[in-house]
Motif scaffolding. Structure first.
Motif, mmCIF file in Angstrom:
data_model
loop_
_atom_site.group_PDB
_atom_site.id
_atom_site.type_symbol
_atom_site.label_atom_id
_atom_site.label_comp_id
_atom_site.label_asym_id
_atom_site.label_seq_id
_atom_site.Cartn_x
_atom_site.Cartn_y
_atom_site.Cartn_z
ATOM 1 N N LEU A 122 -5.943 -17.852 -16.450
ATOM 2 C CA LEU A 122 -4.756 -18.688 -16.688
ATOM 3 C C LEU A 122 -3.929 -18.970 -15.437
ATOM 4 O O LEU A 122 -3.332 -20.043 -15.314
ATOM 5 C CB LEU A 122 -3.833 -18.013 -17.708
ATOM 6 N N ILE A 123 -3.864 -17.988 -14.529
ATOM 7 C CA ILE A 123 -2.935 -18.122 -13.403
ATOM 8 C C ILE A 123 -3.222 -19.349 -12.512
ATOM 9 O O ILE A 123 -2.297 -20.112 -12.233
ATOM 10 C CB ILE A 123 -2.870 -16.800 -12.594
ATOM 11 N N PRO A 124 -4.493 -19.574 -12.095
ATOM 12 C CA PRO A 124 -4.707 -20.729 -11.200
ATOM 13 C C PRO A 124 -4.254 -22.070 -11.752
ATOM 14 O O PRO A 124 -3.533 -22.797 -11.057
ATOM 15 C CB PRO A 124 -6.219 -20.694 -10.937
ATOM 16 N N PRO A 125 -4.601 -22.435 -13.025
ATOM 17 C CA PRO A 125 -4.119 -23.735 -13.490
ATOM 18 C C PRO A 125 -2.594 -23.825 -13.526
ATOM 19 O O PRO A 125 -2.032 -24.866 -13.165
ATOM 20 C CB PRO A 125 -4.708 -23.883 -14.895
ATOM 21 N N VAL A 126 -1.932 -22.748 -13.940
ATOM 22 C CA VAL A 126 -0.468 -22.798 -14.008
ATOM 23 C C VAL A 126 0.116 -23.023 -12.607
ATOM 24 O O VAL A 126 0.985 -23.875 -12.413
ATOM 25 C CB VAL A 126 0.106 -21.512 -14.654
ATOM 26 N N VAL A 127 -0.409 -22.284 -11.625
ATOM 27 C CA VAL A 127 0.131 -22.411 -10.270
ATOM 28 C C VAL A 127 -0.236 -23.777 -9.664
ATOM 29 O O VAL A 127 0.642 -24.495 -9.167
ATOM 30 C CB VAL A 127 -0.410 -21.272 -9.371
ATOM 31 N N ILE A 128 -1.523 -24.139 -9.752
ATOM 32 C CA ILE A 128 -1.972 -25.373 -9.090
ATOM 33 C C ILE A 128 -1.351 -26.604 -9.747
ATOM 34 O O ILE A 128 -0.752 -27.450 -9.092
ATOM 35 C CB ILE A 128 -3.513 -25.468 -9.097
ATOM 36 N N ILE A 129 -1.468 -26.699 -11.075
ATOM 37 C CA ILE A 129 -0.932 -27.883 -11.765
ATOM 38 C C ILE A 129 0.588 -27.880 -11.733
ATOM 39 O O ILE A 129 1.229 -28.920 -11.605
ATOM 40 C CB ILE A 129 -1.422 -27.942 -13.222
ATOM 41 N N GLY A 130 1.167 -26.674 -11.851
ATOM 42 C CA GLY A 130 2.624 -26.580 -11.775
ATOM 43 C C GLY A 130 3.133 -27.219 -10.498
ATOM 44 O O GLY A 130 4.140 -27.941 -10.505
ATOM 45 N N THR A 131 2.432 -26.975 -9.398
ATOM 46 C CA THR A 131 2.835 -27.557 -8.123
ATOM 47 C C THR A 131 2.528 -29.051 -8.082
ATOM 48 O O THR A 131 3.380 -29.863 -7.711
ATOM 49 C CB THR A 131 2.076 -26.866 -6.969
#
Lengths: 187, 188
Positions: free
Chosen positions: B88-97
């Motif tokens: 879960l962490i990569p999509p939240v961080v990448i897309i969040g940015t």
């Protein structure tokens, strides 16, 4: 309030989309464009592009994107959570059943029949990806893309001291190669 | 101590896989096969294929479903949580940015070049996995399995039949096969 709505909307997406990211897209559209005034049709089209071109599971990318735009980081977390909670419940149950029944004779035969079919499903995804790799972004055959793919495949077969190259390293190298090829005007 | 290491490895492996793969569930499953079956030997190839079928047939993102199954199998409930968090962490961080600057991001030619380069790498990795798995099915010399594999490929790739129906159909054929072999066993 928006946070709760996001959570509920993506709970439905998570619970009813069978077959992965592309199957989830119509459900996400229904929730974000039709039922809630969160995205315009044009924004939804952007969402599809972004979800596909960035790494990570497509449905999660979409959930984060919508959540972020509607209610910032808390929204992104709520939408992501909604997307995965049904999976956690349902797949945990499946995982428990699998652990219990796996060794039964009937189950062994059923699973043995399923395995070659799964190989075919992955192969089908592979052919689609080969087509993408060998196609220019504007359409047409991309020789550079095709050669880069073959090179990467070759690299994956190489063994150095009994160890193979990490696939993630190979993909990162391909990304760098893509930039280099573009600088030279070949991609 | 061993178990703790396993949970950390699960988390960091899923984090890397989720951060570097794109193009849908089967790509991530292929990467997981390379990591957990070929490199770490935590799962057999058969288990990974079973889990792929389960992940594909259950609702929700395939990558998350596969992470749940692998995590639980390898290190119980804590393993499951670690694997899911890692996914879960990569999509939240990448897309969040990216969601803040998405128009510029999607239009940037250098980003596009890197992405199309990476898509070549993704295709190579998944072909490598398919070549290994397919070779085994042919080597088994099990006529029915080879026929099923070819038929499933035609159904999904050319006829675009929904994957869930294909898996259910194959499971039904397997059930008939199991019933027949039991009858055959009684006769003998």
């Amino acid at each position: 309030m928006n946070i709760l709505q996001l959570l509920l909307a993506f709970l439905q997406v998570g619970a009813f989309s069978i077959g992965g990211g592309y199957a989830a897209m119509p459900l996400i559209r229904e929730q974000t464009v039709v039922l809630h005034p969160w995205l315009t049709a044009a924004e939804f089209a952007d969402l599809v592009t972004i979800a596909e071109m960035t790494p990570g599971p497509i449905a999660l990318n979409a959930a984060t994107f919508v959540g972020m735009r509607v209610a910032g980081l808390p929204g992104a977390l709520a939408a992501t959570l909604g997307c995965v909670l049904p999976s956690i419940a349902i797949v945990s149950l499946l995982s428990w059943l699998y652990a219990r029944c796996r060794t039964g004779k009937t189950m062994q035969t059923i699973l043995g029949t399923l395995r070659p079919v799964v190989v075919a499903l992955i192969a089908s995804a592979a052919v689609t990806l080969i087509q993408t790799a060998c196609t220019l972004s504007g359409g047409g055959f991309s020789l550079a893309g095709c050669l880069l793919m073959l090179g990467a495949f070759g690299l994956l077969q190489v063994r150095v001291k009994e160890k193979k190259f990490s696939p993630i390293l190979v993909m990162a190298l391909c990304g760098a190669a893509g930039v280099a090829l573009h600088a030279m005007g070949w991609m | 101590m061993m178990k703790r290491n396993r949970i950390w490895t699960l988390f960091s492996s899923m984090l890397l896989i989720s951060a570097f793969t794109f193009g849908g569930g089967f790509v991530i499953v292929s990467l997981m096969k390379k990591k957990f079956v070929d490199e770490l030997c935590w799962l057999t190839e058969e288990e990974m294929l079973d889990m792929t079928a389960l992940a594909q047939s259950a609702p929700g993102p395939i990558a998350v479903n596969a992470a749940i199954l692998v995590g639980r199998r390898v290190a119980g409930w804590p393993g499951m949580l670690a694997a899911v968090l890692g996914t879960l962490i990569p999509p939240v961080v990448i897309i969040g940015t990216i969601s803040l600057i998405y128009a510029q991001f999607a239009a940037n030619e250098w980003v596009r070049a890197a992405m199309s380069g990476m898509s070549c790498g993704v295709a190579a990795v998944i072909c490598d996995v398919v070549a290994g798995l397919g070779k085994k099915v042919f080597k088994s010399r099990d006529g029915l399995n080879i026929a099923l594999m070819l038929a499933a490929f035609v159904l999904t790739y050319f006829l675009k039949v929904n994957v869930v129906f294909i898996i259910l159909g194959a499971a039904a054929i397997g059930a008939v096969r199991a019933a027949l072999s039991r009858k055959g066993g009684d006769a003998a």
